[in-house]
Design an enzyme around this catalytic site. Structure first.
Site, PDB file in Angstrom:
ATOM      1  N   SER A  43       0.812  -1.223   0.000  1.00 21.32           N
ATOM      2  CA  SER A  43       0.000   0.000   0.000  1.00 21.32           C
ATOM      3  C   SER A  43       0.841   1.266   0.000  1.00 21.32           C
ATOM      4  CB  SER A  43      -0.932   0.005   1.220  1.00 21.32           C
ATOM      5  OG  SER A  43      -0.183  -0.120   2.423  1.00 21.32           O
ATOM      6  N   GLY A  81      -1.986  -4.245   1.136  1.00 20.96           N
ATOM      7  CA  GLY A  81      -2.088  -5.458   1.941  1.00 20.96           C
ATOM      8  C   GLY A  81      -1.124  -6.550   1.550  1.00 20.96           C
ATOM      9  N   ASN A 109       3.938  -5.344   5.662  1.00 24.40           N
ATOM     10  CA  ASN A 109       2.814  -6.155   6.132  1.00 24.40           C
ATOM     11  C   ASN A 109       3.281  -7.461   6.772  1.00 24.40           C
ATOM     12  OD1 ASN A 109       0.490  -4.522   5.384  1.00 24.40           O
ATOM     13  ND2 ASN A 109       1.123  -4.877   3.271  1.00 24.40           N
ATOM     14  N   ASP A 190      -4.740   6.706  10.358  1.00 20.74           N
ATOM     15  CA  ASP A 190      -4.331   5.399  10.870  1.00 20.74           C
ATOM     16  C   ASP A 190      -2.914   5.417  11.436  1.00 20.74           C
ATOM     17  OD1 ASP A 190      -2.706   5.420   8.617  1.00 20.74           O
ATOM     18  OD2 ASP A 190      -3.815   3.863   7.549  1.00 20.74           O
ATOM     19  N   HIS A 193      -0.073   5.030   7.114  1.00 19.10           N
ATOM     20  CA  HIS A 193       0.085   5.390   5.706  1.00 19.10           C
ATOM     21  C   HIS A 193       0.333   6.888   5.546  1.00 19.10           C
ATOM     22  CE1 HIS A 193      -2.210   1.562   5.510  1.00 19.10           C
ATOM     23  NE2 HIS A 193      -1.412   1.350   4.474  1.00 19.10           N
TER      24      HIS A 193
END
Length: 225
Positions: A43, A81, A109, A190, A193
């Protein structure tokens, strides 16, 4: 009666014709000397929650053009992801025959899911091995494990990138989120990011390494001709 241009003008136009004849092929070569960099990642590469011109690949291509690399295209091969296993599984079609060089940005991830660092190391090594077999230079973008996973996990995970870069002779950017991680103003809600501004910081800092990647790719192209 003699017709024609005065001698000085004849010499001028003769010199101009010579200059144009020499410079035209060079200009044509430059215009046709395109290069494609594929950014294989998650991402952070894909541009999660960002506008069409705000993601990493878009901003990087714009920065490269501003730096004089007008014929370089940066392809977004990021999948939100994705883990190192996912990147390996789609490698052959994600990095197509048009690629001249590759930025590998995978592993974030893996760490967030506490995947065994040995598996991440194995996957990234296989990705690099396959890319090198195709004659593609690689810029490896490193990642750091979250501190809550403990010292042992962190040491095992964090060492993957410098170890792989050294053993395989890769260009290394040690930490993809350098200057952005932990900076609230540069990250989405979040906290993971980057915002468009955060991506701008990443691009500014990684740009010299990307220029090294371009130089290596051009050397390989020249050697292959």
């Amino acid at each position: 009666m003699r017709y024609g241009l005065p001698a000085p003008l004849c010499k001028f136009f003769a010199s101009l014709a010579l200059i144009l004849s020499l410079s035209a092929p060079a200009a044509a070569d430059a215009a046709g000397d395109g290069m494609t960099i594929v950014a294989l990642g998650d991402s952070l590469t894909a541009g999660y929650m960002l506008g069409p011109d705000e993601g990493f690949t878009n901003q990087l291509e714009k920065a490269l053009k501003a730096a004089g690399h007008e014929n370089v295209t940066v392809v977004n091969a990021g999948v939100s992801g994705d883990t190192s296993s996912g990147g390996l599984a789609r490698l052959d079609w994600a990095v197509g025959p048009e690629a001249d060089a590759v930025i590998v940005e995978l592993g974030a991830n893996d760490a967030l899911r506490a995947i065994d660092p040995d598996l991440t190391r194995k996957n990234l090594t296989e990705i690099v091995t396959r890319l090198k077999a195709r004659g593609l230079p690689v810029l490896l973008a490193g990642m750091l494990a979250p501190p809550n996973l403990g010292r042992d996990y962190g040491e095992n995970f964090n060492s993957i990138y410098p170890d792989l870069a050294e053993s395989e002779g890769l260009i290394l950017y040690p930490f993809f989120l350098d200057g952005v991680a932990g900076e609230r103003a540069l990250n989405l809600a979040d906290g993971i990011h980057p915002t468009a501004e955060g991506v701008g910081v990443i691009v500014e800092r990684i740009l010299p390494k990307v220029e090294l990647l371009i130089a290596e790719a051009r050397e390989r192209k020249t050697a292959g001709n």
